[in-house]
Design an enzyme around this catalytic site. Structure first.
Site, PDB file in Angstrom:
ATOM      1  N   HIS A  10    -127.794 -65.937  58.805  1.00  0.00           N
ATOM      2  CA  HIS A  10    -126.548 -65.489  59.442  1.00  0.00           C
ATOM      3  C   HIS A  10    -125.908 -66.637  60.215  1.00  0.00           C
ATOM      4  O   HIS A  10    -124.690 -66.875  60.095  1.00  0.00           O
ATOM      5  CB  HIS A  10    -126.870 -64.313  60.368  1.00  0.00           C
ATOM      6  N   GLU A  11    -126.705 -67.360  60.987  1.00  0.00           N
ATOM      7  CA  GLU A  11    -126.171 -68.470  61.775  1.00  0.00           C
ATOM      8  C   GLU A  11    -125.720 -69.619  60.880  1.00  0.00           C
ATOM      9  O   GLU A  11    -124.731 -70.293  61.181  1.00  0.00           O
ATOM     10  CB  GLU A  11    -127.211 -68.953  62.788  1.00  0.00           C
ATOM     11  N   HIS A  14    -122.224 -69.216  59.780  1.00  0.00           N
ATOM     12  CA  HIS A  14    -121.239 -69.699  60.753  1.00  0.00           C
ATOM     13  C   HIS A  14    -121.078 -71.215  60.653  1.00  0.00           C
ATOM     14  O   HIS A  14    -119.964 -71.742  60.784  1.00  0.00           O
ATOM     15  CB  HIS A  14    -121.667 -69.317  62.169  1.00  0.00           C
ATOM     16  N   GLU A  61    -118.504 -61.531  62.092  1.00  0.00           N
ATOM     17  CA  GLU A  61    -119.911 -61.146  62.150  1.00  0.00           C
ATOM     18  C   GLU A  61    -120.294 -60.341  60.908  1.00  0.00           C
ATOM     19  O   GLU A  61    -121.380 -60.525  60.351  1.00  0.00           O
ATOM     20  CB  GLU A  61    -120.190 -60.336  63.422  1.00  0.00           C
TER      21      GLU A  61
END
Length: 664
Positions: A184-185, A188, A269
């Protein structure tokens, strides 16, 4: 949506930020004027005292109208704009130092790349896998001593990115769940959200600084005058009144700050969750982490005093305060889980601490891996449909790949992750360990540049013995024979692995390191394309510069033309002119140009790459596709050509998995 579209969308979000900032500043000016008018009216200092109206007895509404229409409002507007601009600029200057500033502000401790702690090694291993699979430099990892389950990615770009993770996450999540959180990070990092988040921090600081000033004045005035005589309290009344006024304005700033965070953050998100599932092909990893957050008493809270200003960067909501959903920076946990697992039964998980013995440094691989199939799939995914075939009869340095037509770079996927896991699992332990310590990482980079000719190599070694640190030179002697047996196409992946250790050098060490790299390259009196690419990749990652991406291909057509000619001349195409024409036609920029054989020139290459690195995000895939057309003109691509493609993409600040480095 691919990498370039995500980057473009992030840039458009920056425009939204500017618009919201202007609205917030305008509102602060109006609220400041109203606050001033109220103070003057209710303290008896009516507008006559400031020569704004002749009549003393005016109604509050009339008084407010006069204040808003007078020159006072202009002064207030200039004052508010100045305060917001100065505060935002100050914070922005801090943020340009990279993600490490954010991690340090939250009390994070950098995990040493050579850490022997089982929990830390596990996190570092997962981060390395994700970085290699996505084609990004390995970021530094920071551990936050927080009991909540949370994480974040921070930085102005891929090259200065850091990953932060809480101790609660490390001690309560399984490896699969941490892999989901880290994926997930990395979404980003990969999609340009970090730079947007860093700008958001600076803008919000500018909006909130008036309230912060009021808070400081309030505490100063209260402690200085609140417990003394009545005269002291009377003398301190103006300061207390001013601080209260600034606090009122500050609360308005807080309102707009939360509104801006919510407008920018929530949808991204959901996108990062979806990217994490696509990356790992394991929805239970990230959904399990979210379920444990919901069932954990410490939830995802980050209790550090600075946590509020970075709340939009976290994996989950890090604040204990309860906000209206309209202002939430993250979607509700049930909504995120249901998007990942539509049939979720609504039950959260009460997590149990995981002991160190449950962790493993080795990448998990439940099923036997077909390396050739994985490699072909990774190349296909990374270049938008390229297919590869491998002949087991050929030695690794001479492998050739047959590829189909390419389209565009896509999101990282599980096949690339498997390749990264396999690469790390088969990498010699001494080489892998060398990537994690500054002295040995420097030695490893020196070894990559040692000449195959014994005479030239001896000159290079003599230079290192005289100018490198003794410990580093010893590592060179130890690593050189082992690295010499390794295929060259793992070299760029080794650079990515070594970046966190290389970043730990102090300024004098860094200067000596860069000077020695340049000396090794120039020792034979010429600079090869590979040497220049290696030097530039290391330099860009250590300098952590992010170019402004504002140029069009049309404006940079001459540089694009030179690069395509260079690739056509560098490759093994029997008809380089045909190869160039295919690539140039794909750009559709102007009339056909006459191909000419060009030789590599470091000076010209530097000018070309610097210019093309400034291309807009949606212009870069066209250029990479054109380069692919040149390479594939003869129906195959050699290891050197694939390595060149990946090096060019890295210099253009485009993440491309190290295709050749993933062979085994």
């Amino acid at each position: 949506m691919n990498f370039f579209e995500h980057q473009d969308a992030a840039k458009k979000k920056t425009g939204l930020l500017v618009g919201l900032l202007l609205c917030a500043v305008a509102s602060l000016i109006i609220i400041t004027a109203i606050t001033l008018a109220s103070i003057l009216f209710f303290t008896g200092n009516h507008a006559t005292s400031i020569h704004a109206v002749e009549a003393y007895n005016t109604s509050y509404i009339e008084h407010l109208r006069i204040i808003l229409s007078s020159h006072i409002t202009l002064y207030l507007a200039l004052g508010v704009c100045l305060v917001v601009a100065v505060a935002s600029f100050f914070k922005f200057a801090q943020m340009t130092k990279g993600g490490a500033v954010v991690a340090a502000s939250l009390g994070g401790r950098m995990l040493q790349p050579d850490s022997k702690d089982a929990n830390e090694r596990k996190v570092l291993n997962v981060v390395e896998e994700m970085a290699i699979a996505s084609g990004n430099p390995v970021p530094m990892v920071f551990l936050l001593e927080e009991s909540g389950i949370n994480a974040f990615a921070a930085g102005n770009g891929r090259r200065d990115a850091v990953i932060g993770i809480t101790r609660g996450a490390v001690e309560t999540l399984t490896r699969d769940e941490i892999q989901g959180v880290i994926a997930h990070e990395f979404s980003h990092i990969h999609n340009g959200d970090m730079r947007l988040n860093m700008r958001l921090i600076a803008i919000l600081h500018g909006i909130l600084v008036i309230g912060l000033i009021g808070d400081m004045l309030w505490h100063s005035a209260f402690y200085r005058h609140g417990y003394r005589s009545s005269n002291d309290r009377k003398n301190g009344a103006p300061i207390i009144a001013l601080s209260l006024a600034l606090l009122v304005i500050g609360y308005a700033g807080t309102f707009f700050g939360k509104l801006i965070k919510a407008a920018v953050s929530r949808q991204r998100e959901f996108l990062a969750d979806a990217s994490a599932v696509q990356f790992t092909r394991n929805p239970t990893g990230i959904s399990g982490a979210l379920k444990k957050i919901g069932g954990y008493s410490a939830s995802s809270y980050v209790d550090h005093k600075a946590s509020a200003q970075f709340s939009h960067m976290y994996f989950c909501n890090g604040l204990r305060e309860t906000f209206f959903s309209f202002f939430a920076t993250h979607p509700p946990l049930p909504d995120r889980i249901k998007r990942i697992e539509p049939r979720w039964d609504g039950q959260f998980i009460a997590p149990k601490p995981i002991t160190s013995s449950a962790y493993s440094d080795a990448p998990i691989s439940e099923q036997p891996v077909d390396k050739a199939a994985i490699l072909g799939a990774a190349i296909g995914a990374a270049t938008g449909g390229m297919a590869a075939s491998q002949s087991s009869n050929n030695p690794l340095p001479d492998i050739e790949f047959t590829m189909a037509s390419a389209t565009a770079l896509e999101e990282p996927n599980q096949q690339q992750l498997q390749c990264a896991q396999q690469f790390l699992a088969t990498l010699p332990a001494i080489i892998h360990d060398a990537c994690h310590e500054p002295f040995s990482a420097r030695a490893l980079m020196y070894c990559l540049l040692l000449d195959s000719d014994p005479t030239q190599r001896n000159k290079q070694l003599t230079h290192l013995k005289q100018h490198a640190a003794p410990e580093t030179f010893k590592e060179v002697a130890k690593l050189r024979p082992i690295l010499a047996k390794s295929p060259r196409h793992i070299h760029l992946a080794l650079v990515d692995l070594a970046i966190p250790a290389l970043k730990q050098q102090c300024a004098p060490q860094l200067k000596t390191f860069i000077t020695n790299l340049a000396a090794l390259i120039k020792m034979d009196g010429k600079v090869s394309l590979f040497e220049w690419c290696l030097y530039r990749i290391i330099g860009q990652n250590l300098n952590q510069q992010n170019p402004k991406e504002t140029q069009s291909l049309k404006a940079q057509s001459e540089h694009a033309q030179f690069l395509l000619m260079l690739v056509a001349s560098y490759g093994d195409n029997s008809e380089p002119a045909v190869a160039f024409n295919k690539g140039w036609a794909h750009l559709n920029l102007a009339k056909p140009v006459q191909f000419k054989q060009v030789s590599f020139s470091p000076k010209q290459a530097e000018i070309t790459i610097r210019a093309l690195a400034q291309l807009k995000p949606l212009e870069k895939p066209k250029l990479l596709k054109a380069i692919t057309e040149v390479i594939l003109a003869d129906g195959k691509v050699t290891a050197d050509e694939a390595e060149l493609y990946r090096a060019i993409a890295d210099l253009l600040n485009c993440p491309v998995p190290p295709l050749q480095a993933l062979q085994a």
